[in-house]
Scaffold this motif. Sequence first.
Motif, short mmCIF file in Angstrom:
data_model
loop_
_atom_site.label_atom_id
_atom_site.label_comp_id
_atom_site.label_asym_id
_atom_site.label_seq_id
_atom_site.Cartn_x
_atom_site.Cartn_y
_atom_site.Cartn_z
N ASN A 138 -14.46 -30.59 -15.50
CA ASN A 138 -14.51 -29.35 -14.74
C ASN A 138 -14.02 -28.24 -15.66
O ASN A 138 -13.02 -28.42 -16.38
N TRP A 139 -14.69 -27.09 -15.63
CA TRP A 139 -14.32 -25.97 -16.48
C TRP A 139 -15.00 -24.71 -15.97
O TRP A 139 -15.76 -24.74 -15.02
N LYS A 140 -14.70 -23.62 -16.62
CA LYS A 140 -15.36 -22.35 -16.35
C LYS A 140 -16.00 -21.86 -17.64
O LYS A 140 -15.48 -22.11 -18.72
N VAL A 141 -17.11 -21.17 -17.49
CA VAL A 141 -17.73 -20.49 -18.63
C VAL A 141 -17.74 -19.01 -18.30
O VAL A 141 -18.26 -18.61 -17.26
N ASP A 199 -10.41 -23.30 -19.26
CA ASP A 199 -9.81 -24.22 -18.29
C ASP A 199 -10.52 -25.57 -18.22
O ASP A 199 -10.76 -26.09 -17.13
N LEU A 200 -10.84 -26.14 -19.37
CA LEU A 200 -11.49 -27.45 -19.39
C LEU A 200 -10.53 -28.52 -18.91
O LEU A 200 -9.44 -28.69 -19.45
N SER A 201 -10.93 -29.22 -17.86
CA SER A 201 -10.16 -30.32 -17.31
C SER A 201 -10.95 -31.61 -17.51
O SER A 201 -12.12 -31.69 -17.12
N SER A 259 -17.69 -15.15 -14.60
CA SER A 259 -17.15 -16.49 -14.79
C SER A 259 -17.83 -17.46 -13.83
O SER A 259 -17.93 -17.18 -12.64
N LEU A 260 -18.29 -18.57 -14.37
CA LEU A 260 -19.02 -19.55 -13.57
C LEU A 260 -18.33 -20.90 -13.64
O LEU A 260 -18.12 -21.44 -14.73
N PRO A 261 -17.94 -21.47 -12.49
CA PRO A 261 -17.36 -22.81 -12.50
C PRO A 261 -18.45 -23.84 -12.84
O PRO A 261 -19.57 -23.74 -12.36
N MET A 262 -18.10 -24.80 -13.66
CA MET A 262 -19.05 -25.81 -14.12
C MET A 262 -18.44 -27.19 -13.89
O MET A 262 -17.23 -27.35 -13.80
N GLU A 263 -19.32 -28.19 -13.82
CA GLU A 263 -18.86 -29.57 -13.70
C GLU A 263 -19.84 -30.51 -14.37
O GLU A 263 -21.02 -30.21 -14.53
N GLY A 264 -19.32 -31.65 -14.76
CA GLY A 264 -20.15 -32.65 -15.41
C GLY A 264 -19.38 -33.93 -15.63
O GLY A 264 -18.29 -34.14 -15.07
N SER A 265 -19.95 -34.77 -16.46
CA SER A 265 -19.31 -36.04 -16.78
C SER A 265 -19.71 -36.45 -18.19
O SER A 265 -20.68 -35.93 -18.75
N ALA A 266 -18.96 -37.38 -18.74
CA ALA A 266 -19.24 -37.86 -20.10
C ALA A 266 -18.74 -39.29 -20.26
O ALA A 266 -17.83 -39.72 -19.55
N GLN A 267 -19.37 -39.98 -21.18
CA GLN A 267 -18.90 -41.31 -21.58
C GLN A 267 -18.64 -41.29 -23.07
O GLN A 267 -19.39 -40.67 -23.84
N LEU A 268 -17.57 -41.97 -23.47
CA LEU A 268 -17.19 -42.04 -24.87
C LEU A 268 -17.29 -43.48 -25.35
O LEU A 268 -17.17 -44.41 -24.56
N ASP A 269 -17.50 -43.65 -26.65
CA ASP A 269 -17.47 -45.00 -27.19
C ASP A 269 -16.03 -45.37 -27.52
O ASP A 269 -15.10 -44.59 -27.27
N GLU A 270 -15.81 -46.54 -28.09
CA GLU A 270 -14.45 -47.02 -28.35
C GLU A 270 -13.72 -46.17 -29.39
O GLU A 270 -12.50 -46.20 -29.49
N GLU A 271 -14.46 -45.38 -30.18
CA GLU A 271 -13.83 -44.51 -31.18
C GLU A 271 -13.63 -43.09 -30.66
O GLU A 271 -13.17 -42.22 -31.39
N GLY A 272 -14.00 -42.85 -29.41
CA GLY A 272 -13.84 -41.53 -28.82
C GLY A 272 -15.01 -40.59 -29.04
O GLY A 272 -14.96 -39.44 -28.65
N LEU A 273 -16.08 -41.08 -29.67
CA LEU A 273 -17.27 -40.25 -29.87
C LEU A 273 -18.03 -40.14 -28.56
O LEU A 273 -18.09 -41.08 -27.78
#
Length: 160
Positions: free
Chosen positions: A114-117, A101-103, A128-142
């Motif tokens: 947000n997701w579950k592992v 359930d990766l959102s 099952s453990l609910p997880m959360e975090g954040s990410a930044q991508l560059d202009e190429e999506g990496l």
Amino acid sequence: MKKAGIWAAVLFVVMLMTAGCGAKNQKEETAHLNRVMENIFKSTDEKEYQQSEESTEVPAWVEERFQAHMTANGYAVLTSTAVYNMAVLSYQNEKTMQIEDLSIEKKDNYYDLNWKVSVKDDEGKTESLPMEGSAQLDEEGLVNSFNIINLSELQKVIES
């Protein structure tokens, strides 16, 4: 009057097409992020585990799983924090992990995650453990950076 109805129909179709394109574009835009997240929570096998144990260097399987999906900075953070060791830890404790359930929600200059592992032991018991975090991508999506907020909770589940 007919002309107005036709224009309304055309506008409606264009709006539907645009909405569909937005979802497709985000999926393409976040493809590397999806792979990184899946790979963080993918358990290792015997061969990968042995690579991890035999050297103090970053194992080859880490490069294979992550480097193509991350910027140099993102990969450096991944390897310096050794977040990939969750996979090794699960192997040591005879458990497997699976992300569910990766959102991914785009914010101003980052993505909210947000997701579950699901952690399954060798007897078939699953937690099952609910997880959360954040990410930044560059202009190429990496993936340039990411943060997993409750990783220590996952570690406790794996070690229990």
